[in-house]
Motif scaffolding. Structure first.
Motif, PDB file in Angstrom:
ATOM      1  N   PRO A 441       0.823  -1.211   0.000  1.00 53.47           N
ATOM      2  CA  PRO A 441       0.000   0.000   0.000  1.00 53.47           C
ATOM      3  C   PRO A 441       0.862   1.268   0.000  1.00 53.47           C
ATOM      4  O   PRO A 441       1.807   1.387   0.778  1.00 53.47           O
ATOM      5  N   PRO A 443       0.930   5.729  -0.075  1.00 55.75           N
ATOM      6  CA  PRO A 443       0.312   6.754   0.782  1.00 55.75           C
ATOM      7  C   PRO A 443      -1.144   7.047   0.436  1.00 55.75           C
ATOM      8  O   PRO A 443      -1.904   7.511   1.284  1.00 55.75           O
ATOM      9  N   ASP A 444      -1.546   6.762  -0.826  1.00 54.10           N
ATOM     10  CA  ASP A 444      -2.926   7.038  -1.234  1.00 54.10           C
ATOM     11  C   ASP A 444      -3.832   5.813  -1.159  1.00 54.10           C
ATOM     12  O   ASP A 444      -4.977   5.870  -1.603  1.00 54.10           O
ATOM     13  N   TRP A 445      -3.331   4.704  -0.611  1.00 51.14           N
ATOM     14  CA  TRP A 445      -4.166   3.510  -0.459  1.00 51.14           C
ATOM     15  C   TRP A 445      -5.332   3.833   0.456  1.00 51.14           C
ATOM     16  O   TRP A 445      -5.148   4.439   1.524  1.00 51.14           O
ATOM     17  N   PRO A 446      -6.565   3.469   0.098  1.00 48.68           N
ATOM     18  CA  PRO A 446      -7.721   3.750   0.968  1.00 48.68           C
ATOM     19  C   PRO A 446      -7.501   3.184   2.358  1.00 48.68           C
ATOM     20  O   PRO A 446      -7.249   1.976   2.508  1.00 48.68           O
ATOM     21  N   PRO A 447      -7.555   3.997   3.391  1.00 49.56           N
ATOM     22  CA  PRO A 447      -7.166   3.555   4.737  1.00 49.56           C
ATOM     23  C   PRO A 447      -8.023   2.435   5.303  1.00 49.56           C
ATOM     24  O   PRO A 447      -7.560   1.656   6.137  1.00 49.56           O
ATOM     25  N   ARG A 448      -9.262   2.332   4.894  1.00 46.96           N
ATOM     26  CA  ARG A 448     -10.149   1.304   5.463  1.00 46.96           C
ATOM     27  C   ARG A 448     -10.189   0.028   4.622  1.00 46.96           C
ATOM     28  O   ARG A 448     -10.966  -0.873   4.920  1.00 46.96           O
ATOM     29  N   TRP A 506      -9.753   1.998  -5.848  1.00 49.45           N
ATOM     30  CA  TRP A 506     -10.309   3.279  -5.418  1.00 49.45           C
ATOM     31  C   TRP A 506     -11.805   3.141  -5.102  1.00 49.45           C
ATOM     32  O   TRP A 506     -12.289   3.665  -4.088  1.00 49.45           O
ATOM     33  N   GLY A 509     -12.449   1.219  -1.906  1.00 49.32           N
ATOM     34  CA  GLY A 509     -12.108   1.977  -0.712  1.00 49.32           C
ATOM     35  C   GLY A 509     -12.959   3.195  -0.478  1.00 49.32           C
ATOM     36  O   GLY A 509     -12.708   3.969   0.448  1.00 49.32           O
TER      37      GLY A 509
END
Length: 511
Positions: A441, A443-448, A506, A509
């Motif tokens: 992942p 830095p722009d990976w969906p956090p959830r 995207w 997420g």
């Protein structure tokens, strides 16, 4: 003269047809109905119960009459009636076939749905079965964006010399293929020994080589022959889950050892130092791609010698290395006969071959061979002789040289596509060998979005991937990421596949 509805034709039957097989019909007992009517009823039931597929060609009327013990004219009358009713079609040159659309189809559309509760209850799976279904679910109905994007363990099938191998198979069958043998075809064992000595520096004889159906079968066999139930075996963490499963099935206790950039370090085994077996991937760790350092190799060999333990070296990825020369296997450093070398032809040629091999230490070869001769099971004899000729005639060497360049280009294409179409979302670094990359992942990976959920979403979009977290023994400390196989994906298809992959992640997420 009655017209024959089937116009029987010579030649081989198309796949799926029933024309080449005896047709078993359940005829109603004799009574008021004539035999031709009972034959027609039995055929109609077989069609409606889908024991004969739609579009399938029926056996000829002569063959049916012989099977049923009646006159051919009786069978012809029954067939003509079913043609008139729309259950069969008769065309000159193609025989009599089951109709693609049956008269009952229109009735089914017009009929009201059955009452609730009239359908059979769905099957109830065990907890283990439910977990297995959940972990292996795939959206097969989704059209993949590219062939095998990005399935693991798939070599470049588009580069395989099918015509050459097919010719060798034909020769093999013409000469009379030998029956399966517990240790494998002697020709393939000899060819494998010569190939390993020339390409991997593994000095061995044909007597030390055993042909198997895969690493799992090999491990179960070795565990049963070399260790007692309840003993401990070291496995890499992260590592291929099938390794630990095979050892557990054989009654051993797998003990995961953390793997660092230098591969498995035996001093990190802790309380499991008393293990009697270690399974490692020194040339190209699976799945992270590290090569085991010389320091860790020597320490592992010293541990095996001091404790009379065994090392299984899974060299699944040693052949494909794109930077410098292939690393020498652990077996080449072994001076005390503690390393059992394992390799696979399926991973470098075709998965359908299902042929792997073990190279046993000299002192172990005799006992294992005697046990195998008693217990089996023998690997499939199909293709072993052809594969031996494939190696002896130099085709394997040429194929490996060609696919090394091809795989290197496809890895570069995947790296470029990840940079151009998934920058910030995925962090993908090159590896010096293997057939897959690890996408972590960014830095722009969906956090959830967990990697297991990401894999499920990608499957719905027709893209195969594997969650890196699934390869860790402890889910609480597992590293997230995606494993993306590239070897089987044509370069032109990689960028579109990565684009869909990024779009899917995207959306999954909530982005």
């Amino acid at each position: 003269m009655r017209k024959d509805p089937e116009r029987e034709t010579a030649g081989a039957s198309p796949p799926g047809d029933a024309s080449a097989l005896p047709l078993v019909l359940d005829l109603a007992p004799g009574g008021a109905l004539p035999l031709q009517a009972r034959i027609g009823d039995a055929l109609r039931r077989a069609i409606l119960e889908r024991r004969i597929a739609r579009g399938a060609r029926l056996p000829g009327s002569r063959a049916l009459a012989e099977d049923l013990g009646c006159a051919r004219g009786t069978v012809l009358a029954a067939l003509e009636q079913l043609v008139a009713e729309g259950y069969l079609t008769a065309r000159g040159g193609s025989g009599t076939r089951v109709a693609a659309i049956l008269p009952d189809d229109t009735l089914a559309v017009a009929s009201p749905p059955e009452a609730a509760g009239s359908f059979p209850a769905p099957p109830v799976l065990s907890r283990r079965g439910t977990a297995l279904m959940a972990s292996s679910a795939r959206a097969w109905f989704s059209a993949p964006v590219a062939p095998d994007a990005f399935a693991l363990g798939r070599p470049a099938a588009d580069a395989f010399p099918f015509a050459t191998f097919g010719r060798l198979l034909q020769t093999e069958w013409r000469d009379g293929a030998p029956p399966p043998q517990p240790l494998g075809d002697p020709r393939l064992r000899a060819a494998t020994a010569a190939y390993l000595a020339a390409t991997r520096g593994v000095a061995c004889t044909a007597d030390e080589v055993i042909v198997t159906a895969g690493i799992r079968q090999s491990l179960r066999l070795l565990a049963q022959l070399l260790l007692d139930p309840g003993e401990t075996a070291l496995v890499e963490d992260p590592g291929f889950p099938g390794i630990a499963s095979a050892l557990a099935e054989a009654g051993l206790r797998p003990a995961p050892v953390p793997v660092g950039p230098g591969g498995l370090a035996i001093d990190r085994a802790g309380a499991a130092m008393g293990a009697r077996l270690a399974v490692v991937t020194p040339a190209h760790h699976y799945p992270l791609g590290h090569a085991m350092s010389l320091e860790n190799r020597l320490a592992l060999l010293a541990w095996a010698e001091a404790t009379s333990a065994w090392i299984v070296e899974d060299d699944y990825g040693g052949t494909y290395r794109y930077a410098g020369r292939p690393l020498p296997p652990l077996r080449a450093l072994d001076r005390t006969g503690r390393v059992i070398y394992a390799g696979s032809f399926s991973k470098v040629l075709l998965p359908a071959l299902q042929l792997s091999y073990l190279v046993l230490p000299q002192g172990l070869a005799g006992p294992v061979q005697r046990a195998l001769a008693e217990t089996g099971p023998a690997p499939s004899g199909l293709g072993q002789g052809a594969l031996a000729r494939f190696i002896d005639e130099g085709h394997l060497g040429r194929h490996l040289r060609r696919t090394r360049k091809l795989h290197a280009g496809r890895q570069a294409a995947l790296l470029d596509a990840a940079r151009d179409h998934a920058a910030g979302l995925l962090a993908v670094a090159p590896l010096e060998g293997g057939m897959h990359l690890v996408a972590r992942p960014g830095p722009d990976w969906p956090p959830r979005l967990g990697d297991a959920a990401a894999v499920a979403a990608l499957a719905q979009a027709g893209i195969a991937a594997v969650a890196l977290s699934a390869y860790h023994a402890d889910p609480m400390t597992a590293e997230p990421g995606l494993l993306l196989g590239y070897a089987a994906v044509p370069e032109r298809a990689i960028a579109p596949a990565v684009t869909r992959l990024a779009t899917t992640l995207w959306a999954a997420g909530g982005g």
